[in-house]
Enzyme design. Structure first.
Site, mmCIF file in Angstrom:
data_model
loop_
_atom_site.group_PDB
_atom_site.id
_atom_site.type_symbol
_atom_site.label_atom_id
_atom_site.label_comp_id
_atom_site.label_asym_id
_atom_site.label_seq_id
_atom_site.Cartn_x
_atom_site.Cartn_y
_atom_site.Cartn_z
ATOM 1 N N LYS A 284 0.837 -1.207 0.000
ATOM 2 C CA LYS A 284 0.000 0.000 0.000
ATOM 3 C C LYS A 284 0.867 1.251 0.000
ATOM 4 O O LYS A 284 0.603 2.187 -0.760
ATOM 5 C CB LYS A 284 -0.924 -0.035 1.228
ATOM 6 C CG LYS A 284 -1.837 1.154 1.355
ATOM 7 C CD LYS A 284 -3.121 0.799 2.096
ATOM 8 C CE LYS A 284 -2.901 0.551 3.569
ATOM 9 N NZ LYS A 284 -2.702 1.792 4.338
ATOM 10 N N SER B 24 7.122 9.262 12.074
ATOM 11 C CA SER B 24 6.046 9.153 11.088
ATOM 12 C C SER B 24 6.586 9.281 9.669
ATOM 13 O O SER B 24 7.085 10.337 9.276
ATOM 14 C CB SER B 24 4.991 10.237 11.309
ATOM 15 O OG SER B 24 4.124 10.290 10.193
ATOM 16 N N ASP C 240 2.253 -0.994 11.962
ATOM 17 C CA ASP C 240 0.911 -1.438 11.559
ATOM 18 C C ASP C 240 0.617 -2.877 11.992
ATOM 19 O O ASP C 240 -0.494 -3.378 11.771
ATOM 20 C CB ASP C 240 0.764 -1.336 10.035
ATOM 21 C CG ASP C 240 0.721 0.120 9.581
ATOM 22 O OD1 ASP C 240 0.347 0.986 10.398
ATOM 23 O OD2 ASP C 240 1.073 0.389 8.416
ATOM 24 N N LYS D 211 -4.058 5.979 14.782
ATOM 25 C CA LYS D 211 -4.183 5.293 13.484
ATOM 26 C C LYS D 211 -5.653 5.323 13.047
ATOM 27 O O LYS D 211 -6.425 6.125 13.544
ATOM 28 C CB LYS D 211 -3.661 3.857 13.603
ATOM 29 C CG LYS D 211 -2.171 3.784 13.894
ATOM 30 C CD LYS D 211 -1.356 4.342 12.754
ATOM 31 C CE LYS D 211 0.131 4.299 13.052
ATOM 32 N NZ LYS D 211 0.899 5.026 12.038
ATOM 33 N N ARG E 189 -5.768 1.913 18.225
ATOM 34 C CA ARG E 189 -5.558 0.460 18.102
ATOM 35 C C ARG E 189 -5.219 -0.206 19.424
ATOM 36 O O ARG E 189 -5.434 -1.414 19.593
ATOM 37 C CB ARG E 189 -4.477 0.165 17.045
ATOM 38 C CG ARG E 189 -4.996 0.432 15.651
ATOM 39 C CD ARG E 189 -3.996 0.136 14.561
ATOM 40 N NE ARG E 189 -4.657 0.216 13.261
ATOM 41 C CZ ARG E 189 -4.025 0.320 12.103
ATOM 42 N NH1 ARG E 189 -2.704 0.362 12.076
ATOM 43 N NH2 ARG E 189 -4.701 0.370 10.979
#
Ligand code: S3P
Length: 452
Positions: free
Chosen positions: A28, A174, A327, A354, A358
Site C-alpha cells: 500500500k 512518522s 501497523d 491510526k 488500536r
C-alpha cells in the site's frame, strides 16, 4: 471515497489447518507513492502490482483531479502521465481520501508548494485523525491550512506561490510526515532537509532517487538526515510493486496459530524499515523462514513460509523496533494471545492515532474474547493463553479499521469459539481479497453469528 455502506458483520471459526500459497496484493505504501511520483514526473510511468484497494484508488482519483492522466490497463497494471514537479492543476472539487491517512498527508505535501488551493476530506475515521503534524511543517514552506478544530479534516490547503526550502526535524516517528515534507520540498528551490530521530519506512526516499531526484541520506547523532535538492525534473519509471508485508502478516500469523498449518506467502517486500513483525515472531519461537531472498524494483523481497508454531513464548518487543512494525501490533497482539506468557509492547503511542485507537480496540476485543490485557498511554501487555487457549466467542468492534477487522478474524480461526467482527467492510481499503485468499487456504468465515 468511503467504502463504507452498511456494516458487514463477519464471523471466523476454528476449522481445518491452513495450507497452500497466499499471493497477497501489492504494498500500500509503495502504491500510493508510485501514483504520486508518477504524477509529478514528465512522461509515462508504468506500474505493475499496484494495490487496488480503496485507499490507493482514492489516491489515483486525486492525481487525476490534479491533472495527471491515470489509466488502469488490467489487474495491477496502471500508467500515469505526469504533469511534472510544480505542475498540479487546481482540483475542481473536494478531494475525498476515504480512509487513508497516507493518501491525504502525502498529497497535501505534494500540492503544498504548488500555487493551487485544494480542500480535503475523508471518512469518519480519517476526519478524526490529526493533520497538524503535516500542516505545521507545510506552513514553513509558505502553505496555509484551514481546517476544523484540532487540525481535523475537512481542510483547505492554499499552496505556497513562492515556496522556500525547509529544515525540519520530525517530532513523532512518522513516515507520512517525513514524506509530506519531502514531497513539498520537491517544488521548493534549494535544499530541503528532513531529520528523523528514529528511522521510519523509507519508500519515499528510495523512490525519489529512482525517479532521478538528488537525495542524500546520512546517519548522525541527531538521527537520519535526508537532504533533497528541489525542483528536479523527475524521469518516469517502470515500477513493480512488491507484495505488502503488512498484508502478508495476516496469513503468516494465521498459519502460526492454527494447528497443523503450513502456508507459503511469496514475493513479500522485506525492507528493513517494514520487517519488524517477522523478526519479533522469530524471537517468539515462530516457525517462519525466508526462502529465495532477492531484490525486486529496488526493494528486498523473499518468500515467507509459516508453519503452526505451538511453542511460541511471549517476549518484550524492543520499543525501538516499533516504527518498523507499527501497523502490525494488532495482529501481533492476537499471536501473543496464543503464545505462552506475557508479550509486552512499549513505545506504541502512535497506535492511538491510526485508523482507530488500536491499543484500545485490541485490548477491548481481546478482553471480550477472554484474554487478560493491560494497557497504558503508550504500552500494552497481552497475557498469552497458549496454543488454542483463547476462548473467543465475542463480537469485536472494528471502528472503521481494516487491520482491527482482519486481526480479530484471524483470532477466530484459532480460538475455541467463533469470533465475529461488527464490520468487515473496511478490509477493502488495503486487502480487498482477504476473504477469498484466506478461504482458499482453508479458513472458515461466514456471515455474522450472534456470540455471547
Ligand atoms: C505509512 C506510514 C505509517 C503507517 C501507514 C503507512 C506510509 O503511518 O502506519 O499505514 O505509507 O507512509 P505514520 O506515518 O503515521 O506512522
Amino acid at each position: 471515497m468511503s467504502v463504507h455502506g452498511d456494516p458487514i458483520p463477519m464471523t471466523a471459526r476454528r476449522g481445518a489447518a491452513l495450507s497452500g500459497t497466499a499471493e497477497v496484493p501489492g504494498d500500500k505504501s509503495i502504491s500510493h507513492r508510485a501514483l504520486i511520483l508518477g504524477a509529478l514526473s514528465v512522461g509515462e510511468t508504468r506500474i505493475t502490482g499496484l494495490l487496488e484497494g480503496q485507499d490507493v484508488l482514492d489516491t489515483a482519483h486525486a492525481m487525476r483531479a490534479m491533472g495527471a492522466e491515470v489509466t488502469h490497463h488490467g489487474p495491477g497494471e496502471w500508467t500515469v502521465h505526469g504533469v511534472g514537479v510544480g505542475g498540479f492543476a487546481e482540483p475542481a472539487d473536494v478531494i475525498d481520501c476515504g480512509n487513508s491517512g497516507t493518501g491525504v498527508r502525502l498529497i497535501m505535501g505534494a500540492m503544498a508548494t504548488c500555487p493551487i488551493t485544494a480542500t480535503f476530506t475523508g471518512d469518519a475515521s480519517l476526519r478524526k485523525r490529526p493533520m497538524g503534524r503535516v500542516t505545521d511543517p507545510l506552513a514553513l514552506f509558505g502553505a496555509q491550512a484551514v481546517g476544523r478544530a484540532g487540525g481535523r479534516l475537512p481542510m483547505t490547503i492554499v499552496g505556497a506561490a513562492q515556496p522556500v526550502p525547509v529544515r525540519y526535524t520530525v517530532p513523532v516517528p512518522s513516515a507520512q510526515v517525513k514524506s509530506a515534507v519531502l514531497l513539498a520540498g520537491l517544488n521548493a528551490p534549494g535544499e530541503t532537509v528532513v531529520i528523523e530521530r528514529e528511522a521510519t519506512r523509507d519508500h519515499t526516499e528510495r523512490m525519489l532517487a529512482g525517479f532521478g531526484a538528488e537525495i542524500r541520506v546520512e546517519d548522525s547523532d541527531e538521527g537520519r538526515i535526508i537532504t533533497l535538492t528541489g525542483q528536479p525534473e523527475l524521469t518516469p519509471q517502470t515500477i513493480a510493486v512488491p507484495r505488502d508485508p503488512s498484508s502478508a502478516a495476516f496469513p503468516v500469523c494465521a498459519a502460526l496459530i492454527v494447528e497443523g498449518s503450513d502456508v507459503l506467502v511469496p514475493g513479500i517486500g522485506l525492507n528493513p524499515t517494514r520487517a519488524g513483525l517477522f523478526t519479533t515472531l522469530r524471537e517468539m519461537g515462530a516457525d517462519l523462514t525466508y526462502e529465495n531472498a532477492r531484490e525486486e524494483g529496488g526493494e528486498p523481497v523473499a518468500d515467507l513460509r509459516a508453519r503452526f508454531s505451538p511453542d511460541m513464548r511471549g517476549i518484550e518487543v524492543p520499543p525501538e523496533r516499533a516504527p518498523s512494525m507499527i501497523d502490525e501490533y494488532p495482529i501481533l497482539s492476537v499471536v501473543a494471545a496464543f503464545a505462552q506468557g506475557p508479550t509486552v509492547m512499549r513505545g506504541i503511542k502512535e497506535l492511538r492515532v491510526k485508523e482507530s485507537d488500536r491499543i484500545a480496540a485490541m485490548a477491548d476485543g481481546l478482553t471480550a474474547c477472554g484474554a487478560r490485557v493491560e494497557t497504558g498511554a503508550d504500552w500494552m501487555t497481552v497475557h498469552g493463553m497458549g496454543p488454542g487457549g483463547l476462548p473467543g466467542g465475542a463480537t469485536c468492534a472494528t471502528h472503521l479499521d481494516h487491520r482491527i477487522a482482519m486481526s480479530f478474524l484471524v483470532a477466530g480461526l484459532a480460538a475455541q469459539a467463533p469470533v465475529t467482527v461488527d464490520d468487515a467492510g473496511p478490509i477493502a481499503t488495503s486487502f480487498p481479497v482477504f476473504e477469498p485468499l484466506m478461504e482458499r487456504l482453508g479458513a472458515t468465515f461466514g456471515g455474522a453469528e450472534r456470540c455471547v
